[in-house]
Write an enzyme that holds these catalytic residues in place. Structure first.
Site, PDB file in Angstrom:
ATOM      1  CG  ASP A   6       3.731  14.592  14.633  1.00 38.80           C
ATOM      2  OD1 ASP A   6       4.548  14.918  15.514  1.00 38.80           O
ATOM      3  OD2 ASP A   6       3.153  13.495  14.631  1.00 38.80           O
ATOM      4  CE1 TYR A  38      11.507  13.303  12.750  1.00 37.56           C
ATOM      5  CE2 TYR A  38      11.138  15.506  13.639  1.00 37.56           C
ATOM      6  CZ  TYR A  38      11.295  14.667  12.547  1.00 37.56           C
ATOM      7  OH  TYR A  38      11.234  15.181  11.294  1.00 37.56           O
ATOM      8  N   GLY A  39      11.604  11.013  19.074  1.00 38.51           N
ATOM      9  CA  GLY A  39      11.751  11.120  20.529  1.00 38.51           C
ATOM     10  C   GLY A  39      13.047  10.605  21.122  1.00 38.51           C
ATOM     11  CB  CYS A  69       5.741  17.317  16.879  1.00 40.28           C
ATOM     12  SG  CYS A  69       6.968  16.139  17.462  1.00 40.28           S
ATOM     13  CD  GLU A 154       4.409   7.409  12.753  1.00 40.52           C
ATOM     14  OE1 GLU A 154       4.617   7.216  11.552  1.00 40.52           O
ATOM     15  OE2 GLU A 154       3.749   8.381  13.185  1.00 40.52           O
ATOM     16  CB  CYS A 186       3.628  12.415  22.940  1.00 44.58           C
ATOM     17  SG  CYS A 186       4.007  11.615  21.353  1.00 44.58           S
ATOM     18  CB  THR A 187       0.575  15.028  18.695  1.00 44.23           C
ATOM     19  OG1 THR A 187       1.795  14.714  18.014  1.00 44.23           O
ATOM     20  CG2 THR A 187       0.575  16.483  19.059  1.00 44.23           C
ATOM     21  CG  HIS A 188       2.629   9.768  17.635  1.00 42.75           C
ATOM     22  ND1 HIS A 188       3.350  10.889  17.314  1.00 42.75           N
ATOM     23  CD2 HIS A 188       2.705   8.954  16.558  1.00 42.75           C
ATOM     24  CE1 HIS A 188       3.848  10.753  16.093  1.00 42.75           C
ATOM     25  NE2 HIS A 188       3.476   9.590  15.609  1.00 42.75           N
TER      26      HIS A 188
HETATM   27  N1  DGL Z   1       4.088  13.398  18.007  1.00 39.40           N
HETATM   28  C1  DGL Z   1       5.400  13.614  18.545  1.00 39.40           C
HETATM   29  C2  DGL Z   1       5.293  14.368  19.876  1.00 39.40           C
HETATM   30  O1  DGL Z   1       4.299  15.002  20.129  1.00 39.40           O
HETATM   31  C3  DGL Z   1       6.141  12.323  18.607  1.00 39.40           C
HETATM   32  C4  DGL Z   1       7.602  12.488  18.531  1.00 39.40           C
HETATM   33  C5  DGL Z   1       8.350  11.266  18.054  1.00 39.40           C
HETATM   34  O2  DGL Z   1       8.386  11.065  16.841  1.00 39.40           O
HETATM   35  O3  DGL Z   1       8.921  10.565  18.891  1.00 39.40           O
HETATM   36  O4  DGL Z   1       6.224  14.383  20.663  1.00 39.40           O
END
Ligand code: DGL
Length: 266
Positions: A6, A38-39, A69, A154, A186-188
């Site tokens: 991720d 990353y989004g 992710c 984060e 989104c896993t977060h």
């Molecule tokens: N956990 C990522 C997802 O599922 C987050 C991506 C990010 O870093 O913005 O999209």
């Protein structure tokens, strides 16, 4: 060995359930915390970072990698599977998480109205809309980008009052819309699960990554026994490109166990 990748901490939601469901494996978790989120990055950069992570995990001995992710699954999975792996890593595979979640959501929704929360990149890619309508062309999809949530997780700020009001601002436009199923795309966002559930007063079905991906992975390995393993060590290694102490503190809180990550460079 199974790799779980991720951009940061969010994939731990997948890692937690996958390691529970499939205990007889060695695992490496890799979070690219130094470069998260990353989004808001371009597709090219997301692909490039993901390719580096995949190279790293395969070099450590993984035969299968879960892209835990949604952003990476939306922006990099297809190209990796179609163009990169067949030549460079025959016999190894990388799996994403958008299709499995879409399959479950499509079946769970009775009124065929499904809402999706995701990063800007996942929402702009339309990956959920495409997958959901491939499951059932009558499904209506409401999409909502929540760009600030990943950074809050984060920074371990998901429980603060200001985070709550940021979250509620993202959710407000969904109030009064007629969906019965909500995908945490989104896993977060698993870190916000309870707040989201309470906001909708438990009236919508929340579809999130962990358990669904664990079940789908077990099923995938049943159908692809070449990836099956029985490890005697059942080792769990945690790698981060960011600060390992910060990673450990946040991960321990979420996983409920002590861990010691190593910092690496991609
Ligand atoms: N956990 C990522 C997802 O599922 C987050 C991506 C990010 O870093 O913005 O999209």
């Amino acid at each position: 060995m199974i790799g779980v990748f991720d951009s940061g901490l969010g994939g731990l939601a997948v890692f937690k359930e996958v390691t529970k469901a499939l205990p007889n494996y060695d695992y490496i978790y890799l979070g690219d915390n130094a470069r998260a989120p990353y989004g808001d990055l371009s597709q090219d950069i997301i692909y490039q970072y993901t390719q580096q992570a995949v190279d790293y995990l395969f070099a450590q001995g993984c035969s299968l990698i879960i892209l835990a992710c949604n952003t990476v699954s939306a922006e990099a999975l297809r190209k990796l599977q179609q163009e990169y792996l067949p030549n460079k890593y025959p016999g190894k595979n990388v799996l994403g998480i958008i299709r499995p979640l879409s399959e479950i959501a499509a079946t769970a929704s009775v009124n065929k109205n499904i809402a999706v929360l995701g990063t800007q990149s996942t929402i702009s890619s339309n990956a959920y809309q495409v997958e959901l309508q491939e499951q059932d062309k009558n499904i209506q999809v409401i999409q909502q980008a929540c760009p600030l949530l990943v950074s809050l997780v984060e920074d371990s700020k998901e429980k603060t009052e200001s985070s709550q009001s940021i979250l509620f601002n993202y959710l407000a436009p969904l109030v009064g819309q007629d969906f019965d199923t909500l995908i945490l795309g989104c896993t977060h966002y698993s870190f916000f699960h309870d707040q989201i559930e309470n906001f909708f007063k438990k009236r919508v079905k929340i579809i999130e990554n962990g358990q669904i991906i664990a079940e789908k992975l077990a099923d995938y390995i049943n159908r692809h026994p070449e990836f099956s393993e029985t490890s005697t060590k059942q080792q769990k290694t945690f790698l981060t490109t960011g600060d390992s102490q910060k990673f450990d503190q946040a991960a321990e809180k979420f996983l409920g166990q002590k861990i010691q990550s190593q910092q690496i460079k991609l």
